[in-house]
Design an enzyme around this catalytic site. Structure first.
Site, PDB file in Angstrom:
ATOM      1  N   HIS A  62       0.864  -1.135   0.025  1.00 53.73           N
ATOM      2  CA  HIS A  62       0.066  -0.031  -0.063  1.00 53.73           C
ATOM      3  C   HIS A  62       1.096   1.325   0.024  1.00 53.73           C
ATOM      4  O   HIS A  62       2.135   1.207   0.644  1.00 53.73           O
ATOM      5  CB  HIS A  62      -0.942  -0.249   1.048  1.00 53.73           C
ATOM      6  CG  HIS A  62      -1.743   1.246   1.527  1.00 53.73           C
ATOM      7  ND1 HIS A  62      -1.355   2.498   1.757  1.00 53.73           N
ATOM      8  CD2 HIS A  62      -3.239   1.296   1.140  1.00 53.73           C
ATOM      9  CE1 HIS A  62      -2.381   3.163   1.826  1.00 53.73           C
ATOM     10  NE2 HIS A  62      -3.440   2.485   1.607  1.00 53.73           N
ATOM     11  N   ARG A 116      -2.513   1.281  -4.518  1.00 49.50           N
ATOM     12  CA  ARG A 116      -2.527  -0.064  -4.591  1.00 49.50           C
ATOM     13  C   ARG A 116      -2.951  -0.520  -5.720  1.00 49.50           C
ATOM     14  O   ARG A 116      -3.505   0.075  -6.773  1.00 49.50           O
ATOM     15  CB  ARG A 116      -3.624  -0.702  -3.405  1.00 49.50           C
ATOM     16  CG  ARG A 116      -3.116  -0.914  -2.034  1.00 49.50           C
ATOM     17  CD  ARG A 116      -4.238  -1.496  -1.291  1.00 49.50           C
ATOM     18  NE  ARG A 116      -5.473  -0.476  -0.819  1.00 49.50           N
ATOM     19  CZ  ARG A 116      -6.737  -0.831  -0.394  1.00 49.50           C
ATOM     20  NH1 ARG A 116      -6.521  -2.339  -0.148  1.00 49.50           N
ATOM     21  NH2 ARG A 116      -7.445   0.009  -0.205  1.00 49.50           N
ATOM     22  N   LYS A 169      -6.774  -0.011  -7.778  1.00 48.02           N
ATOM     23  CA  LYS A 169      -7.524   1.058  -7.095  1.00 48.02           C
ATOM     24  C   LYS A 169      -7.237   2.490  -8.286  1.00 48.02           C
ATOM     25  O   LYS A 169      -6.528   2.526  -8.873  1.00 48.02           O
ATOM     26  CB  LYS A 169      -6.888   1.356  -5.738  1.00 48.02           C
ATOM     27  CG  LYS A 169      -6.736  -0.020  -4.907  1.00 48.02           C
ATOM     28  CD  LYS A 169      -8.411   0.047  -4.408  1.00 48.02           C
ATOM     29  CE  LYS A 169      -8.577   0.806  -3.411  1.00 48.02           C
ATOM     30  NZ  LYS A 169      -9.811   0.588  -2.625  1.00 48.02           N
ATOM     31  N   ASP A 207      -5.173   8.901  -6.972  1.00 48.97           N
ATOM     32  CA  ASP A 207      -5.710   9.812  -5.633  1.00 48.97           C
ATOM     33  C   ASP A 207      -4.694  10.751  -5.656  1.00 48.97           C
ATOM     34  O   ASP A 207      -3.540  10.273  -5.518  1.00 48.97           O
ATOM     35  CB  ASP A 207      -5.981   8.840  -4.520  1.00 48.97           C
ATOM     36  CG  ASP A 207      -6.233   9.595  -3.240  1.00 48.97           C
ATOM     37  OD1 ASP A 207      -6.117  10.907  -3.339  1.00 48.97           O
ATOM     38  OD2 ASP A 207      -7.032   9.093  -2.270  1.00 48.97           O
ATOM     39  N   CYS A 251      -3.464  12.284  -3.020  1.00 51.19           N
ATOM     40  CA  CYS A 251      -2.574  12.086  -1.699  1.00 51.19           C
ATOM     41  C   CYS A 251      -1.446  11.325  -1.997  1.00 51.19           C
ATOM     42  O   CYS A 251      -0.411  11.473  -1.446  1.00 51.19           O
ATOM     43  CB  CYS A 251      -3.221  11.959  -0.537  1.00 51.19           C
ATOM     44  SG  CYS A 251      -4.147  10.207  -0.627  1.00 51.19           S
ATOM     45  N   TYR A 252      -1.615  10.485  -2.923  1.00 50.86           N
ATOM     46  CA  TYR A 252      -0.364   9.579  -3.220  1.00 50.86           C
ATOM     47  C   TYR A 252       0.486  10.115  -4.108  1.00 50.86           C
ATOM     48  O   TYR A 252       1.789   9.685  -4.120  1.00 50.86           O
ATOM     49  CB  TYR A 252      -0.947   8.082  -3.981  1.00 50.86           C
ATOM     50  CG  TYR A 252      -1.859   7.400  -3.064  1.00 50.86           C
ATOM     51  CD1 TYR A 252      -1.244   6.690  -2.001  1.00 50.86           C
ATOM     52  CD2 TYR A 252      -3.096   7.091  -3.211  1.00 50.86           C
ATOM     53  CE1 TYR A 252      -1.887   5.934  -0.862  1.00 50.86           C
ATOM     54  CE2 TYR A 252      -3.908   6.339  -2.462  1.00 50.86           C
ATOM     55  CZ  TYR A 252      -3.438   6.090  -1.280  1.00 50.86           C
ATOM     56  OH  TYR A 252      -4.143   5.231  -0.298  1.00 50.86           O
ATOM     57  N   ASP A 286      -8.599  15.048  -4.189  1.00 48.19           N
ATOM     58  CA  ASP A 286      -8.056  13.706  -4.480  1.00 48.19           C
ATOM     59  C   ASP A 286      -8.320  13.245  -5.855  1.00 48.19           C
ATOM     60  O   ASP A 286      -7.423  13.190  -6.433  1.00 48.19           O
ATOM     61  CB  ASP A 286      -9.184  12.841  -3.457  1.00 48.19           C
ATOM     62  CG  ASP A 286      -9.154  11.611  -3.925  1.00 48.19           C
ATOM     63  OD1 ASP A 286      -8.725  11.092  -5.019  1.00 48.19           O
ATOM     64  OD2 ASP A 286      -9.866  10.672  -3.200  1.00 48.19           O
ATOM     65  N   ASP A 308      -9.807  19.220   0.670  1.00 51.42           N
ATOM     66  CA  ASP A 308      -9.826  18.958   1.960  1.00 51.42           C
ATOM     67  C   ASP A 308      -8.423  19.506   2.718  1.00 51.42           C
ATOM     68  O   ASP A 308      -7.544  19.560   1.667  1.00 51.42           O
ATOM     69  CB  ASP A 308     -10.100  17.787   2.708  1.00 51.42           C
ATOM     70  CG  ASP A 308      -9.518  16.590   2.263  1.00 51.42           C
ATOM     71  OD1 ASP A 308      -8.298  16.549   2.233  1.00 51.42           O
ATOM     72  OD2 ASP A 308      -9.830  15.656   1.421  1.00 51.42           O
ATOM     73  N   HIS A 332      -5.702  16.435   1.711  1.00 56.83           N
ATOM     74  CA  HIS A 332      -5.226  16.356   0.536  1.00 56.83           C
ATOM     75  C   HIS A 332      -4.494  17.492  -0.104  1.00 56.83           C
ATOM     76  O   HIS A 332      -3.614  17.585  -0.860  1.00 56.83           O
ATOM     77  CB  HIS A 332      -6.545  16.162  -0.298  1.00 56.83           C
ATOM     78  CG  HIS A 332      -6.836  14.525  -0.426  1.00 56.83           C
ATOM     79  ND1 HIS A 332      -7.883  14.333   0.304  1.00 56.83           N
ATOM     80  CD2 HIS A 332      -6.407  13.500  -1.127  1.00 56.83           C
ATOM     81  CE1 HIS A 332      -7.927  12.993   0.257  1.00 56.83           C
ATOM     82  NE2 HIS A 332      -7.163  12.552  -0.769  1.00 56.83           N
TER      83      HIS A 332
HETATM   84 ZN    ZN Z   1      -6.309  10.674  -0.969  1.00 58.08          ZN
END
Ligand code: ZN
Length: 429
Positions: free
Chosen positions: A255, A298, A301, A304, A306-307, A350, A357, A360
């Site tokens: 992850h 992952r 998935k 996003d 934040c990755y 995201d 938010d 993020h």
């Molecule tokens: Zn995220």
């Protein structure tokens, strides 16, 4: 033989799609009559349309449209509007929905303060810095270890966020002191024989997040010793999965967040060479998708924002230690600017269709910094990081990929702290 006995044990396969899990589709259940059929299901499931596959198709379409039609202003970071977003929430009470973050108050300070400083180091004014310290010392008047909220137990994640928040505040002549001795004794009390750390006492999870937060706290405070680090490398190496990334604990699924925690920890322990770097590089590269251009956390998935930091930061650490660049930074920068910014509202998000938010906003900005700089470490020291801009005018400050703070703030904190030592039982903020 092992496969045969495993298939015999499976009498019913369930693809969980229940409302209980917050999913949209019904459970698909399939009775398995004999072993042959199990093998057939395993090898012929490419026709199975999953919820994620449908959502990914939609996401690809949305991203492609934005790459074609996003307004020209999204070639750049809309700093003023993101500043407005963060500032509003620093100066107004949070809505009741935020009660779920009651035990994460130091995180809110870190995410907002760090996002400010990543965009412009002067935006976190002396007044904001004083208010951050006031809040932390209101929650934890003894100066550490820190809790997530008033009258709560000290927690590793809260203490990590608190120390990082304090590192943002270095313009003040403030008499408050961080209680290094109490934090060290507490960290030792959290250590497990396997080399992990509990997140809290008497009960707490034991996984790579605990290891990373404990090592980051101890490294920044200069209180790392062999008692604290014994068996930790061994625990981390056991968390690398067959895919190449890291799970939260041994035998867990790889992850992005756990991989960041493990790789940043290994860097602090100077032990990156103890894991399978080729598999890790390959896993990080596989997180980036051609169409969306962003990173997921992952296999199978969705992308996003934040990755951009959790996986992008992992890539930057590996780059700094001489293992090469394993993500396409230009493509990721496009995802951040075109898909994580929105016309509808300020802040960073995201993915298209989601709300911005603080979490993020902070990690997308940190990811943007990784796209705009190359990284190098000198003397194998996590405290000797050099970032070189890849573009003439970077939109954001160079971030330190191990600590998730601007390199400038890490260096300032280390200078205030002085040489690593337990002889000073506390440290002036
Ligand atoms: Zn995220």
């Amino acid at each position: 033989m092992a496969i045969n006995s495993a298939t015999r044990a499976i009498k019913k396969m369930s693809y969980l799609r229940t409302n209980v899990l917050g999913r949209k589709r019904e459970t698909i259940e399939q009775e398995v009559v004999d072993e042959e059929e199990v093998m057939e299901i395993r090898t012929s499931n490419t026709g199975l349309i999953t919820e994620t596959l449908v959502e990914r198709e939609e996401l690809i379409n949305e991203c492609l449209e934005l790459y074609e039609k996003a307004p020209e202003k999204f070639n750049h970071l809309q700093k003023d509007s993101h500043k407005m977003f963060l500032e509003y929430w620093l100066n107004n009470p949070l809505p009741s929905g935020f009660k779920s973050l009651d035990a994460s108050q130091p995180w809110l300070l870190y995410w907002i303060g760090n996002a400010f400083k990543t965009m412009n180091p002067t935006w976190l004014t002396n007044d904001y810095q004083k208010r951050i310290l006031d809040k932390l010392w209101y929650i934890s008047p003894t100066g550490g270890p820190f809790s997530g909220g008033k009258h709560q137990l000290p927690h590793l994640a809260a203490t990590y966020a608190a120390i990082n928040s304090i590192a943002l505040c270095h313009n003040l002549d403030d008499n408050r002191e961080i209680n290094k001795k109490a934090i060290y004794d507490w960290l030792i009390s959290l250590k497990t024989p396997s080399g992990a750390f509990m997140t809290a006492r008497p009960v707490g999870e034991q996984d790579v997040r605990g290891v990373y937060t404990a090592l980051s706290i101890a490294s920044l405070l200069g209180i790392v010793d062999s008692k604290l680090t014994s068996n930790v490398t061994e625990f981390l190496t056991r968390c690398q999965s067959y895919e190449g990334g890291f799970g939260g604990c041994p035998n867990d699924e790889a992850h992005g967040g756990y991989t960041f925690c493990a790789v940043a920890s290994l860097a602090m322990l100077n032990a990156l060479d103890k894991v399978n770097i080729d598999a890790l590089l390959s896993w990080c590269s596989s997180r980036q998708t051609k169409e969306e251009k962003g990173l997921n956390g992952r296999s199978n998935k969705l992308t996003d924002g934040c990755y951009s930091f959790w996986v992008g930061g992992t890539a930057a650490i590996l780059e700094a230690y001489g293992y090469g660049v394993c993500i396409d930074k230009d493509a990721l920068k496009q995802y951040i600017l075109k898909c994580c910014q929105s016309e509808e509202s300020p802040g960073l998000r995201d993915k298209p269709g989601t709300q911005a938010d603080f979490y993020h906003t902070n990690y997308v900005l940190a990811g943007l910094s990784i796209c705009e700089h190359s990284f190098m470490v000198r003397n194998n020291s996590p405290f000797d990081f050099v970032a070189t801009p890849l573009v003439p005018e970077p939109e954001v400050e160079p971030i330190h990929p191990i600590f998730g703070l601007a390199i400038l703030d890490v260096n300032n904190f280390i200078n205030r702290r002085g040489e690593p030592s337990m002889s000073n039982l506390s440290m002036k903020v």
